[in-house]
Write a protein that holds these residues in place. Structure first.
Motif, PDB file in Angstrom:
ATOM      1  N   ALA A 164       0.896  -1.135  -0.067  1.00  0.00           N
ATOM      2  CA  ALA A 164      -0.026  -0.150   0.036  1.00  0.00           C
ATOM      3  C   ALA A 164       0.733   1.201  -0.006  1.00  0.00           C
ATOM      4  O   ALA A 164       0.616   2.134  -0.751  1.00  0.00           O
ATOM      5  CB  ALA A 164      -1.089  -0.090   1.082  1.00  0.00           C
ATOM      6  N   LYS A 168       1.157   4.452  -2.624  1.00  0.00           N
ATOM      7  CA  LYS A 168       1.150   5.747  -2.174  1.00  0.00           C
ATOM      8  C   LYS A 168       2.377   6.523  -2.655  1.00  0.00           C
ATOM      9  O   LYS A 168       2.208   7.720  -2.991  1.00  0.00           O
ATOM     10  CB  LYS A 168       0.868   5.703  -0.715  1.00  0.00           C
ATOM     11  N   THR A 184      -3.380   4.763   3.738  1.00  0.00           N
ATOM     12  CA  THR A 184      -2.901   3.449   3.498  1.00  0.00           C
ATOM     13  C   THR A 184      -3.165   2.348   4.459  1.00  0.00           C
ATOM     14  O   THR A 184      -2.782   2.627   5.645  1.00  0.00           O
ATOM     15  CB  THR A 184      -1.440   3.407   3.158  1.00  0.00           C
TER      16      THR A 184
END
Length: 219
Positions: A164, A168, A184
């Motif tokens: 995640a 990002k 996230t």
């Protein structure tokens, strides 16, 4: 006779080259068809209940959400690091996103890694363009990382968080998206996309959800 043979070989070679070229174009078309587009992401993440409106809030306060409890949770997790989220907070987020505009982009990663696979880069780029669109810019999005079922629970939890974070970082670095707008969260192997095939590549993915909360006024 030798001349005839040479001509025949030349003709055969040309035929093979033509077939090879046709196959190459066919493969390219198939790959292009599998790639998600910016427009598809934009439509999937745009709320259907009501059109997106410009934020009228002053001083950076969040616009009122339909559910105050949801707005409170989103505000509390904005700007937090992925690893700082508790199990309870992760599950609360998972419950909220069920009814939110979302898209599973099938962003895959190299095995046992947080590196975005080469074939998924176009999808991440399309995501970056969509989130930069005026219709979505300023909204808060959940970027949820998932793994397949290989390995232990603790290891997979950490891996999903890193995946995640990888998405990002790409969106912030390449498209200048505000990092605070991207929440996230990692779910490890707890929410497999394909439970029947726990080791399938499809399980190593990232889901993006629009939390329908804007924090800053859009101009």
């Amino acid at each position: 006779m030798a001349k005839f043979s040479g001509t025949r070989n030349l003709t055969a070679f040309a035929a093979i080259l033509t077939v090879g070229t046709a196959l190459s174009f066919g493969i390219g078309a198939a790959l292009a068809a599998d790639e998600v587009t910016e427009d598809q992401i934009l439509r999937a993440l745009t709320p259907t209940k009501k059109p997106l409106t410009r934020g009228l809030s002053v001083g950076g306060s969040a616009e009122p959400a339909a559910n105050p409890a949801e707005a409170k949770l989103v505000t509390s997790v904005r700007g937090r690091t992925t690893r700082s989220l508790s199990r309870t907070e992760r599950e609360e987020i998972a419950a909220i996103v069920q009814d939110k505009p979302k898209i599973d982009l099938e962003i895959t990663f190299d095995y046992n890694s947080a590196d975005i696979s080469a074939k998924s880069i176009p999808s991440v780029q399309a995501l970056g363009r969509a989130l930069s669109n005026a219709e979505l810019k300023g909204s808060t999005f959940v970027v949820a990382g998932h793994t397949d079922a290989a390995g232990g629970e603790e290891y997979n939890q950490s891996l999903s968080e890193r995946r995640a974070d990888s998405i990002k970082k790409y969106l912030v670095d390449k498209y200048g998206i505000n990092g605070s707008d991207l929440v996230t969260v990692g779910y490890g192997k707890s929410k497999l996309k394909d439970p029947a095939q726990p080791l399938a590549e499809a399980n190593r993915r990232v889901q993006v959800v629009n939390m329908e909360t804007k924090v800053t006024a859009q101009k």
